[in-house]
Design a protein around this motif. Structure first.
Motif, PDB file in Angstrom:
ATOM      1  N   PRO A 102       4.342  11.034 -15.286  1.00 20.60           N
ATOM      2  CA  PRO A 102       5.204  10.959 -14.096  1.00 20.60           C
ATOM      3  C   PRO A 102       4.851   9.792 -13.169  1.00 20.60           C
ATOM      4  O   PRO A 102       5.728   9.241 -12.481  1.00 20.60           O
ATOM      5  CB  PRO A 102       4.991  12.300 -13.396  1.00 20.60           C
ATOM      6  CG  PRO A 102       3.731  12.862 -13.956  1.00 20.60           C
ATOM      7  CD  PRO A 102       3.627  12.332 -15.340  1.00 20.60           C
ATOM      8  N   ILE A 103       3.587   9.393 -13.158  1.00 18.36           N
ATOM      9  CA  ILE A 103       3.168   8.254 -12.330  1.00 18.36           C
ATOM     10  C   ILE A 103       3.738   6.960 -12.904  1.00 18.36           C
ATOM     11  O   ILE A 103       4.291   6.132 -12.177  1.00 18.36           O
ATOM     12  CB  ILE A 103       1.635   8.190 -12.237  1.00 18.36           C
ATOM     13  CG1 ILE A 103       1.101   9.436 -11.533  1.00 18.36           C
ATOM     14  CG2 ILE A 103       1.180   6.923 -11.518  1.00 18.36           C
ATOM     15  CD1 ILE A 103      -0.417   9.554 -11.531  1.00 18.36           C
ATOM     16  N   LEU A 104       3.613   6.788 -14.201  1.00 20.82           N
ATOM     17  CA  LEU A 104       4.158   5.599 -14.852  1.00 20.82           C
ATOM     18  C   LEU A 104       5.667   5.511 -14.649  1.00 20.82           C
ATOM     19  O   LEU A 104       6.213   4.443 -14.333  1.00 20.82           O
ATOM     20  CB  LEU A 104       3.822   5.621 -16.342  1.00 20.82           C
ATOM     21  CG  LEU A 104       2.360   5.338 -16.698  1.00 20.82           C
ATOM     22  CD1 LEU A 104       2.030   5.867 -18.089  1.00 20.82           C
ATOM     23  CD2 LEU A 104       2.075   3.850 -16.608  1.00 20.82           C
ATOM     24  N   GLN A 105       6.357   6.634 -14.816  1.00 16.63           N
ATOM     25  CA  GLN A 105       7.813   6.646 -14.637  1.00 16.63           C
ATOM     26  C   GLN A 105       8.200   6.205 -13.224  1.00 16.63           C
ATOM     27  O   GLN A 105       9.135   5.419 -13.045  1.00 16.63           O
ATOM     28  CB  GLN A 105       8.352   8.046 -14.930  1.00 16.63           C
ATOM     29  CG  GLN A 105       8.265   8.438 -16.393  1.00 16.63           C
ATOM     30  CD  GLN A 105       8.598   9.906 -16.645  1.00 16.63           C
ATOM     31  OE1 GLN A 105       8.465  10.754 -15.751  1.00 16.63           O
ATOM     32  NE2 GLN A 105       9.017  10.227 -17.863  1.00 16.63           N
ATOM     33  N   GLN A 106       7.466   6.695 -12.229  1.00 11.13           N
ATOM     34  CA  GLN A 106       7.785   6.360 -10.841  1.00 11.13           C
ATOM     35  C   GLN A 106       7.468   4.899 -10.524  1.00 11.13           C
ATOM     36  O   GLN A 106       8.202   4.249  -9.766  1.00 11.13           O
ATOM     37  CB  GLN A 106       7.003   7.270  -9.889  1.00 11.13           C
ATOM     38  CG  GLN A 106       7.437   7.170  -8.429  1.00 11.13           C
ATOM     39  CD  GLN A 106       8.858   7.670  -8.221  1.00 11.13           C
ATOM     40  OE1 GLN A 106       9.259   8.686  -8.798  1.00 11.13           O
ATOM     41  NE2 GLN A 106       9.622   6.957  -7.404  1.00 11.13           N
ATOM     42  N   ILE A 107       6.401   4.380 -11.110  1.00  8.69           N
ATOM     43  CA  ILE A 107       6.044   2.969 -10.900  1.00  8.69           C
ATOM     44  C   ILE A 107       7.189   2.065 -11.336  1.00  8.69           C
ATOM     45  O   ILE A 107       7.591   1.136 -10.615  1.00  8.69           O
ATOM     46  CB  ILE A 107       4.753   2.620 -11.669  1.00  8.69           C
ATOM     47  CG1 ILE A 107       3.544   3.284 -11.007  1.00  8.69           C
ATOM     48  CG2 ILE A 107       4.553   1.104 -11.737  1.00  8.69           C
ATOM     49  CD1 ILE A 107       2.268   3.180 -11.821  1.00  8.69           C
ATOM     50  N   PHE A 108       7.740   2.326 -12.524  1.00 10.27           N
ATOM     51  CA  PHE A 108       8.842   1.499 -13.020  1.00 10.27           C
ATOM     52  C   PHE A 108      10.111   1.726 -12.197  1.00 10.27           C
ATOM     53  O   PHE A 108      10.859   0.780 -11.923  1.00 10.27           O
ATOM     54  CB  PHE A 108       9.088   1.788 -14.500  1.00 10.27           C
ATOM     55  CG  PHE A 108       7.940   1.401 -15.391  1.00 10.27           C
ATOM     56  CD1 PHE A 108       7.443   0.104 -15.378  1.00 10.27           C
ATOM     57  CD2 PHE A 108       7.344   2.323 -16.233  1.00 10.27           C
ATOM     58  CE1 PHE A 108       6.373  -0.265 -16.189  1.00 10.27           C
ATOM     59  CE2 PHE A 108       6.279   1.978 -17.046  1.00 10.27           C
ATOM     60  CZ  PHE A 108       5.791   0.679 -17.024  1.00 10.27           C
ATOM     61  N   LYS A 109      10.339   2.964 -11.778  1.00  8.25           N
ATOM     62  CA  LYS A 109      11.496   3.278 -10.948  1.00  8.25           C
ATOM     63  C   LYS A 109      11.420   2.545  -9.612  1.00  8.25           C
ATOM     64  O   LYS A 109      12.437   2.068  -9.089  1.00  8.25           O
ATOM     65  CB  LYS A 109      11.573   4.790 -10.708  1.00  8.25           C
ATOM     66  CG  LYS A 109      12.790   5.230  -9.911  1.00  8.25           C
ATOM     67  CD  LYS A 109      12.822   6.745  -9.751  1.00  8.25           C
ATOM     68  CE  LYS A 109      14.014   7.197  -8.919  1.00  8.25           C
ATOM     69  NZ  LYS A 109      14.021   8.691  -8.752  1.00  8.25           N
ATOM     70  N   ILE A 126      -9.462  -4.876 -20.862  1.00  4.32           N
ATOM     71  CA  ILE A 126      -8.614  -5.726 -20.040  1.00  4.32           C
ATOM     72  C   ILE A 126      -7.410  -4.898 -19.605  1.00  4.32           C
ATOM     73  O   ILE A 126      -7.149  -3.821 -20.155  1.00  4.32           O
ATOM     74  CB  ILE A 126      -8.159  -6.995 -20.805  1.00  4.32           C
ATOM     75  CG1 ILE A 126      -7.473  -6.608 -22.132  1.00  4.32           C
ATOM     76  CG2 ILE A 126      -9.332  -7.918 -21.061  1.00  4.32           C
ATOM     77  CD1 ILE A 126      -6.955  -7.811 -22.920  1.00  4.32           C
ATOM     78  N   MET A 127      -6.710  -5.380 -18.601  1.00  2.00           N
ATOM     79  CA  MET A 127      -5.499  -4.716 -18.121  1.00  2.00           C
ATOM     80  C   MET A 127      -4.315  -5.665 -18.334  1.00  2.00           C
ATOM     81  O   MET A 127      -4.283  -6.771 -17.770  1.00  2.00           O
ATOM     82  CB  MET A 127      -5.620  -4.365 -16.640  1.00  2.00           C
ATOM     83  CG  MET A 127      -6.634  -3.284 -16.333  1.00  2.00           C
ATOM     84  SD  MET A 127      -5.925  -1.644 -16.616  1.00  2.00           S
ATOM     85  CE  MET A 127      -7.221  -0.601 -15.920  1.00  2.00           C
ATOM     86  N   LEU A 128      -3.365  -5.232 -19.152  1.00  2.72           N
ATOM     87  CA  LEU A 128      -2.204  -6.058 -19.481  1.00  2.72           C
ATOM     88  C   LEU A 128      -0.926  -5.401 -18.980  1.00  2.72           C
ATOM     89  O   LEU A 128      -0.850  -4.172 -18.856  1.00  2.72           O
ATOM     90  CB  LEU A 128      -2.122  -6.279 -20.992  1.00  2.72           C
ATOM     91  CG  LEU A 128      -3.327  -6.987 -21.630  1.00  2.72           C
ATOM     92  CD1 LEU A 128      -3.154  -7.064 -23.145  1.00  2.72           C
ATOM     93  CD2 LEU A 128      -3.521  -8.375 -21.042  1.00  2.72           C
ATOM     94  N   GLU A 129       0.092  -6.214 -18.717  1.00  2.00           N
ATOM     95  CA  GLU A 129       1.322  -5.704 -18.115  1.00  2.00           C
ATOM     96  C   GLU A 129       2.122  -4.828 -19.079  1.00  2.00           C
ATOM     97  O   GLU A 129       2.267  -5.137 -20.265  1.00  2.00           O
ATOM     98  CB  GLU A 129       2.202  -6.858 -17.638  1.00  2.00           C
ATOM     99  CG  GLU A 129       3.423  -6.393 -16.861  1.00  2.00           C
ATOM    100  CD  GLU A 129       4.227  -7.530 -16.266  1.00  2.00           C
ATOM    101  OE1 GLU A 129       5.145  -7.240 -15.472  1.00  2.00           O
ATOM    102  OE2 GLU A 129       3.949  -8.699 -16.599  1.00  2.00           O
ATOM    103  N   ALA A 130       2.610  -3.731 -18.540  1.00  2.00           N
ATOM    104  CA  ALA A 130       3.581  -2.876 -19.239  1.00  2.00           C
ATOM    105  C   ALA A 130       4.887  -2.990 -18.474  1.00  2.00           C
ATOM    106  O   ALA A 130       4.901  -2.902 -17.241  1.00  2.00           O
ATOM    107  CB  ALA A 130       3.107  -1.439 -19.269  1.00  2.00           C
ATOM    108  N   LYS A 131       5.993  -3.173 -19.181  1.00  2.00           N
ATOM    109  CA  LYS A 131       7.256  -3.499 -18.507  1.00  2.00           C
ATOM    110  C   LYS A 131       8.197  -2.310 -18.339  1.00  2.00           C
ATOM    111  O   LYS A 131       9.111  -2.350 -17.515  1.00  2.00           O
ATOM    112  CB  LYS A 131       7.944  -4.625 -19.279  1.00  2.00           C
ATOM    113  CG  LYS A 131       7.096  -5.897 -19.311  1.00  2.00           C
ATOM    114  CD  LYS A 131       7.697  -6.963 -20.192  1.00  2.00           C
ATOM    115  CE  LYS A 131       6.780  -8.192 -20.254  1.00  2.00           C
ATOM    116  NZ  LYS A 131       7.308  -9.228 -21.175  1.00  2.00           N
ATOM    117  N   SER A 132       7.980  -1.246 -19.105  1.00  5.26           N
ATOM    118  CA  SER A 132       8.850  -0.067 -19.007  1.00  5.26           C
ATOM    119  C   SER A 132       8.238   1.064 -19.827  1.00  5.26           C
ATOM    120  O   SER A 132       7.301   0.844 -20.611  1.00  5.26           O
ATOM    121  CB  SER A 132      10.246  -0.388 -19.536  1.00  5.26           C
ATOM    122  OG  SER A 132      10.198  -0.647 -20.939  1.00  5.26           O
ATOM    123  N   MET A 133       8.808   2.267 -19.691  1.00  6.67           N
ATOM    124  CA  MET A 133       8.356   3.379 -20.519  1.00  6.67           C
ATOM    125  C   MET A 133       8.686   3.113 -21.984  1.00  6.67           C
ATOM    126  O   MET A 133       7.911   3.470 -22.876  1.00  6.67           O
ATOM    127  CB  MET A 133       9.003   4.686 -20.058  1.00  6.67           C
ATOM    128  CG  MET A 133       8.535   5.184 -18.704  1.00  6.67           C
ATOM    129  SD  MET A 133       6.737   5.404 -18.561  1.00  6.67           S
ATOM    130  CE  MET A 133       6.454   6.727 -19.758  1.00  6.67           C
TER     131      MET A 133
END
Length: 237
Positions: A102-109, A126-133
């Motif tokens: 739910p946190i990931l979903q809200q971040i993209f929203k 490392i931390m790499l970008e995620a663009k959507s669910m």
């Protein structure tokens, strides 16, 4: 009889040798105490991890998801999340851990920039970008069955993101003094150190470090040592 100057020299040398012996013994005693303390902390951490993992394994899946949702809602109301533009967040293990879906979903929203972990060795990540669910659903699974972003497809790295202002941190346990006990590999503390060095060179402050977990993970005291970073905030429902 030797001249008085020689006697003074002999006396000074003797005093100096005694001083050196005292300093060496003091140093060895301090090192021994430090080692004992460090060893004690390791034992306490191991016990805490073992006990907490047993507790987490006993939580029914439905209850875990419900508690995870409550923690997420509390997180969204925090100033640390509301004011953030770019953040790091972990993708949960299949079981035994708060669910961050739910946190990931809200971040993209909310249109925030999102970075997620990829382990590159037994101790480094490392931390790499995620663009959507949808993007995350396509990630290959790690040995822990956690989706991880590909390393060589041109994704942005959190170390290069000057906007980065929040890191949502996992943990096995947290306490009221903002202390955290991780899983034991040291991934996050090493990442924090590397990020701190990068941002100091650019005269940028560190992002807020916000720990999240289930209510049962908030304990009276978390044992820590000099390598453990303190958090800025904790949300545990």
């Amino acid at each position: 009889a030797p001249p008085s100057s020689n006697l003074q020299t002999i006396a000074l040398r003797s005093s100096f040798r005694r001083l050196v012996v005292v300093l060496v013994l003091t140093f060895l005693s301090t090192m021994s105490a430090t080692s004992a303390t460090s060893s004690s902390v390791k034992v306490l951490k191991k016990q805490l991890r073992s006990n907490m993992r047993k507790v987490l394994r006993r939580i029914p899946k439905d209850d875990l998801l419900k508690q995870s949702s409550q923690v997420a809602q509390k997180l969204f109301k925090s100033k640390e999340y509301s004011n953030s533009k770019a953040l790091c967040v972990f993708i949960s293990m299949p079981s035994g851990e708060i669910d961050t879906t739910p946190i990931l979903q809200q971040i993209f929203k909310d249109g925030k920039k999102c970075f997620v972990p990829r382990c590159i060795s037994k101790t480094e990540m490392i931390m790499l970008e995620a663009k959507s669910m949808t993007d995350i659903q396509r990630f290959p699974l790690s040995k822990w069955k956690i989706p991880e972003p590909p390393e060589n497809d041109g994704r942005a790295n959190a170390l290069d993101c000057e906007e980065l202002d929040l890191i949502i941190v996992p943990g096995i346990a947290f306490d009221s003094k903002m202390r955290r006990c991780g899983q034991g590999a040291g991934y996050y503390d090493r990442f924090f150190s590397k990020l701190r060095d990068v941002r100091q060179k650019k005269d940028l402050k560190m992002p807020n470090l916000l720990g999240i977990g289930l209510p049962c993970q908030f304990v009276e005291e978390v044992p820590t040592d000099e390598f453990d970073y303190l958090l800025n905030a904790i949300v545990t429902g």
